[in-house]
Scaffold this motif. Structure first.
Motif, PDB file in Angstrom:
ATOM      1  N   MET A 289       0.862  -1.180   0.000  1.00  3.63           N
ATOM      2  CA  MET A 289       0.000   0.000   0.000  1.00  3.63           C
ATOM      3  C   MET A 289       0.902   1.235   0.000  1.00  3.63           C
ATOM      4  SD  MET A 289      -2.816  -1.577  -0.042  1.00  3.63           S
ATOM      5  CE  MET A 289      -3.819  -0.114  -0.144  1.00  3.63           C
ATOM      6  N   ASP A 290       0.577   2.198  -0.845  1.00  4.09           N
ATOM      7  CA  ASP A 290       1.366   3.426  -0.897  1.00  4.09           C
ATOM      8  C   ASP A 290       0.990   4.363   0.235  1.00  4.09           C
ATOM      9  OD1 ASP A 290       2.875   3.044  -3.357  1.00  4.09           O
ATOM     10  OD2 ASP A 290       0.928   3.134  -4.357  1.00  4.09           O
ATOM     11  N   GLN A 291      -0.310   4.410   0.537  1.00  2.00           N
ATOM     12  CA  GLN A 291      -0.731   5.396   1.532  1.00  2.00           C
ATOM     13  C   GLN A 291      -2.042   5.024   2.208  1.00  2.00           C
ATOM     14  OE1 GLN A 291      -1.063   8.920  -0.882  1.00  2.00           O
ATOM     15  NE2 GLN A 291      -2.967   8.275  -1.833  1.00  2.00           N
ATOM     16  N   ALA A 292      -2.158   5.527   3.425  1.00  2.00           N
ATOM     17  CA  ALA A 292      -3.413   5.427   4.161  1.00  2.00           C
ATOM     18  C   ALA A 292      -4.010   6.825   4.164  1.00  2.00           C
ATOM     19  CB  ALA A 292      -3.147   4.973   5.589  1.00  2.00           C
ATOM     20  N   ILE A 293      -5.286   6.914   3.834  1.00  8.52           N
ATOM     21  CA  ILE A 293      -5.955   8.208   3.885  1.00  8.52           C
ATOM     22  C   ILE A 293      -6.790   8.210   5.159  1.00  8.52           C
ATOM     23  CG2 ILE A 293      -7.590   9.737   2.711  1.00  8.52           C
ATOM     24  CD1 ILE A 293      -6.499   8.511   0.074  1.00  8.52           C
TER      25      ILE A 293
ATOM     26  N   MET B  78      -5.237  10.327  -4.727  1.00 12.69           N
ATOM     27  CA  MET B  78      -5.344   8.867  -4.866  1.00 12.69           C
ATOM     28  C   MET B  78      -4.846   8.378  -6.222  1.00 12.69           C
ATOM     29  SD  MET B  78      -9.117   8.026  -3.477  1.00 12.69           S
ATOM     30  CE  MET B  78      -9.763   8.669  -1.950  1.00 12.69           C
ATOM     31  N   THR B  79      -4.773   9.267  -7.190  1.00 16.66           N
ATOM     32  CA  THR B  79      -4.457   8.867  -8.560  1.00 16.66           C
ATOM     33  C   THR B  79      -3.124   8.138  -8.658  1.00 16.66           C
ATOM     34  OG1 THR B  79      -5.750  10.692  -9.410  1.00 16.66           O
ATOM     35  CG2 THR B  79      -4.158   9.727 -10.928  1.00 16.66           C
ATOM     36  N   GLY B  80      -3.173   6.972  -9.259  1.00 20.05           N
ATOM     37  CA  GLY B  80      -1.951   6.212  -9.510  1.00 20.05           C
ATOM     38  C   GLY B  80      -1.370   5.525  -8.287  1.00 20.05           C
ATOM     39  N   LYS B  81      -2.084   5.575  -7.163  1.00 17.41           N
ATOM     40  CA  LYS B  81      -1.555   4.994  -5.921  1.00 17.41           C
ATOM     41  C   LYS B  81      -2.422   3.847  -5.424  1.00 17.41           C
ATOM     42  CE  LYS B  81       1.462   8.473  -4.648  1.00 17.41           C
ATOM     43  NZ  LYS B  81       1.144   9.853  -4.282  1.00 17.41           N
ATOM     44  N   LEU B  82      -1.846   3.009  -4.563  1.00 23.27           N
ATOM     45  CA  LEU B  82      -2.617   2.005  -3.832  1.00 23.27           C
ATOM     46  C   LEU B  82      -2.926   2.624  -2.475  1.00 23.27           C
ATOM     47  CD1 LEU B  82      -1.690  -0.034  -5.999  1.00 23.27           C
ATOM     48  CD2 LEU B  82      -1.157  -1.627  -4.186  1.00 23.27           C
ATOM     49  N   SER B  83      -4.201   2.924  -2.236  1.00 27.60           N
ATOM     50  CA  SER B  83      -4.571   3.616  -0.995  1.00 27.60           C
ATOM     51  C   SER B  83      -5.591   2.818  -0.198  1.00 27.60           C
ATOM     52  CB  SER B  83      -5.222   4.972  -1.306  1.00 27.60           C
ATOM     53  OG  SER B  83      -4.488   5.718  -2.239  1.00 27.60           O
TER      54      SER B  83
ATOM     55  N   GLU C 299      -9.843  -6.300  -0.429  1.00 30.00           N
ATOM     56  CA  GLU C 299      -9.875  -6.291  -1.882  1.00 30.00           C
ATOM     57  C   GLU C 299      -9.453  -4.926  -2.406  1.00 30.00           C
ATOM     58  OE1 GLU C 299     -13.646  -7.734  -3.233  1.00 30.00           O
ATOM     59  OE2 GLU C 299     -13.369  -6.944  -5.257  1.00 30.00           O
ATOM     60  N   LEU C 300      -8.807  -4.912  -3.556  1.00 26.79           N
ATOM     61  CA  LEU C 300      -8.440  -3.637  -4.171  1.00 26.79           C
ATOM     62  C   LEU C 300      -9.421  -3.319  -5.291  1.00 26.79           C
ATOM     63  CD1 LEU C 300      -4.535  -3.902  -4.476  1.00 26.79           C
ATOM     64  CD2 LEU C 300      -5.850  -2.564  -2.823  1.00 26.79           C
ATOM     65  N   HIS C 301      -9.925  -2.088  -5.286  1.00 30.13           N
ATOM     66  CA  HIS C 301     -10.868  -1.651  -6.322  1.00 30.13           C
ATOM     67  C   HIS C 301     -10.164  -0.662  -7.231  1.00 30.13           C
ATOM     68  CE1 HIS C 301     -14.311  -3.318  -4.038  1.00 30.13           C
ATOM     69  NE2 HIS C 301     -13.509  -3.049  -3.016  1.00 30.13           N
ATOM     70  N   ARG C 302     -10.295  -0.887  -8.516  1.00 23.09           N
ATOM     71  CA  ARG C 302      -9.614  -0.018  -9.468  1.00 23.09           C
ATOM     72  C   ARG C 302     -10.313   1.336  -9.556  1.00 23.09           C
ATOM     73  NH1 ARG C 302      -5.802   0.598 -12.626  1.00 23.09           N
ATOM     74  NH2 ARG C 302      -6.003   1.687 -14.592  1.00 23.09           N
TER      75      ARG C 302
ATOM     76  N   LEU D  91      -8.068   1.463  -4.664  1.00 20.39           N
ATOM     77  CA  LEU D  91      -8.508   1.788  -3.312  1.00 20.39           C
ATOM     78  C   LEU D  91      -8.874   0.479  -2.610  1.00 20.39           C
ATOM     79  CD1 LEU D  91      -9.007   4.221  -1.511  1.00 20.39           C
ATOM     80  CD2 LEU D  91     -11.299   4.415  -2.479  1.00 20.39           C
ATOM     81  N   GLY D  92      -8.317   0.280  -1.424  1.00 14.96           N
ATOM     82  CA  GLY D  92      -8.562  -0.971  -0.709  1.00 14.96           C
ATOM     83  C   GLY D  92      -9.702  -0.847   0.269  1.00 14.96           C
ATOM     84  N   ASP D  93     -10.413  -1.956   0.444  1.00 16.08           N
ATOM     85  CA  ASP D  93     -11.435  -2.008   1.491  1.00 16.08           C
ATOM     86  C   ASP D  93     -10.755  -1.755   2.823  1.00 16.08           C
ATOM     87  OD1 ASP D  93     -13.446  -2.607  -0.176  1.00 16.08           O
ATOM     88  OD2 ASP D  93     -13.493  -4.744   0.234  1.00 16.08           O
ATOM     89  N   THR D  94     -11.408  -1.023   3.669  1.00 11.84           N
ATOM     90  CA  THR D  94     -10.800  -0.671   4.946  1.00 11.84           C
ATOM     91  C   THR D  94     -10.846  -1.837   5.914  1.00 11.84           C
ATOM     92  OG1 THR D  94     -11.593   1.523   4.571  1.00 11.84           O
ATOM     93  CG2 THR D  94     -10.808   1.032   6.769  1.00 11.84           C
ATOM     94  N   PRO D  95      -9.709  -2.210   6.442  1.00  8.51           N
ATOM     95  CA  PRO D  95      -9.709  -3.332   7.371  1.00  8.51           C
ATOM     96  C   PRO D  95     -10.120  -2.956   8.797  1.00  8.51           C
ATOM     97  CG  PRO D  95      -7.478  -2.595   6.996  1.00  8.51           C
ATOM     98  CD  PRO D  95      -8.363  -1.718   6.171  1.00  8.51           C
ATOM     99  N   GLY D  96     -10.310  -1.708   9.101  1.00 10.42           N
ATOM    100  CA  GLY D  96     -10.737  -1.332  10.447  1.00 10.42           C
ATOM    101  C   GLY D  96      -9.604  -0.777  11.269  1.00 10.42           C
TER     102      GLY D  96
END
Ligand code: GDP
Ligand code: ZN
Length: 335
Positions: free
Chosen positions: A98-102, A179-184, A227-230, A237-242
């Protein structure tokens, strides 16, 4: 038999024994062929969501589309773990790279909890991954100057701060650009507007942002799925694990200060190399707090987190394991 070239792709979803890999030629359902090694580490591990894998696409597949065989995982640059008491080190890897947490907080309803923001910044640094602070519901803020002031130190530390409103759409474009171009991944207390922001950024994107109560900080241990959503703009963007799952793991007391970006310039000035910036004399961090170079609030957050990592063993992530082990040994001698 046709030629089978090795390709690279991103694991975006795992269902049973099937690994869904996004690559230049679309999404391919892959299986694993036996065991394989992550280059650079002695451990044999299975791919997780976010892993970059090499795979061979084979044949025409079946009714479910093309199939492939995963043959290797590239070294992970970060790890997203969730707490799992059944595991030896108390956590389980949920995602990688993951590149970043928002961090999504609200100006009001609920009130922003800066101690939790600090905790999440440390959790992100543990990954290690970058963090973006998103202050949502700005339409409800009566005195914006108060927020601007409270956020100044964070901007000063180099964190990107985005003020948004899912209602007026203020800042939504800036958030999308971040978020563009990143795994967040989006994290933050429930009710701060994560679901609303996601549908502003990309209508129709179904994200499981099951979150925890900000007041108790206790998680509902429901989200095992990740899961990662394009994103249409590029990136995932990843589902938030909590909140609890996105926890502070494997941090030794001596390493914690280094995860507070505003402490870093002072760390070399402490009298003891293993200084925990708590009770020790000649502490440059405490001196910086006295001089107003580090805010009292941040120092308070630090002490609170320090309390919770007091007894944790230093497990670290693979890249830093050696360094933190050495430091832990040094500090044991001191104690
Ligand atoms: P989540 O739990 O973080 O996913 O939060 P939701 O997106 O479900 O939002 C919680 C509540 O806050 C809902 O009633 C939203 O309509 C409301 N909300 C979300 N964003 C904003 C905002 O920017 N301004 C205002 N006034 N309300 C918002
Ligand atoms: Zn110190």
């Amino acid at each position: 038999m046709e030629a089978r070239d090795t390709a690279r792709g991103l694991v975006v979803r795992i269902k049973g024994a099937d690994f869904f890999v996004a690559s230049e030629s679309g999404e391919i359902r892959c299986s694993l062929r036996g065991w394989f090694r992550v280059s650079g580490t002695p451990e044999e591990v299975l791919p997780v969501v976010g892993d970059i894998v090499s795979f061979r696409s084979g044949g025409s597949g079946d009714t479910h589309g093309p199939r492939g065989l995963i043959s290797g995982i590239e070294p992970r640059k970060s790890i997203l773990a969730r707490t799992d008491p059944s595991q030896k080190n108390g956590s389980r890897v949920l995602g990688a790279n993951m590149d970043q947490a928002i961090l999504v907080f609200a100006a009001r309803e609920p009130e922003p909890n800066f101690r939790l923001i600090d905790r999440m910044l440390v959790a992100a640094a543990c990954g290690p991954m970058d963090a973006v602070i998103c202050m949502n519901k700005m339409d409800l803020a009566e005195r914006r100057e108060e927020f601007d002031e409270a956020l100044v130190p964070y901007r000063g530390m180099g964190y990107r701060v985005v003020c948004t409103s899912a209602k007026t759409r203020e800042g939504v474009e800036e958030l999308a650009a971040a978020m563009t171009g990143k795994l967040s991944i989006l994290v933050g207390p429930s009710g701060t507007g994560k679901t609303s922001l996601v549908s502003c950024v990309q209508p129709g994107l179904e994200l499981a942002v099951t979150m925890v109560s900000a007041s108790t900080g206790k998680g509902r241990h429901t989200t095992t799925h990740f899961e990662l959503h394009r994103l249409a703009s590029g990136g995932y963007l990843g589902d938030t694990p909590g909140v609890r799952e996105f926890g502070i793991r494997g941090v030794s007391r001596e390493r914690l200060g280094g995860l507070f970006r505003d402490f870093v310039p002072f760390l070399g000035g402490c009298r003891f190399m293993t200084c925990t910036h708590d009770h020790e004399p000649g502490c440059a961090v405490k001196e910086a707090v006295e001089k107003g170079l580090v805010t009292r609030e941040r120092y308070e957050s630090y002490l609170r987190i320090l309390e919770t990592v007091r007894d944790e063993r230093s497990l670290g992530n693979p890249a830093r394991r050696g360094a933190s082990r050495r430091r832990t040994r040094a500090s044991r001698r001191e104690r």
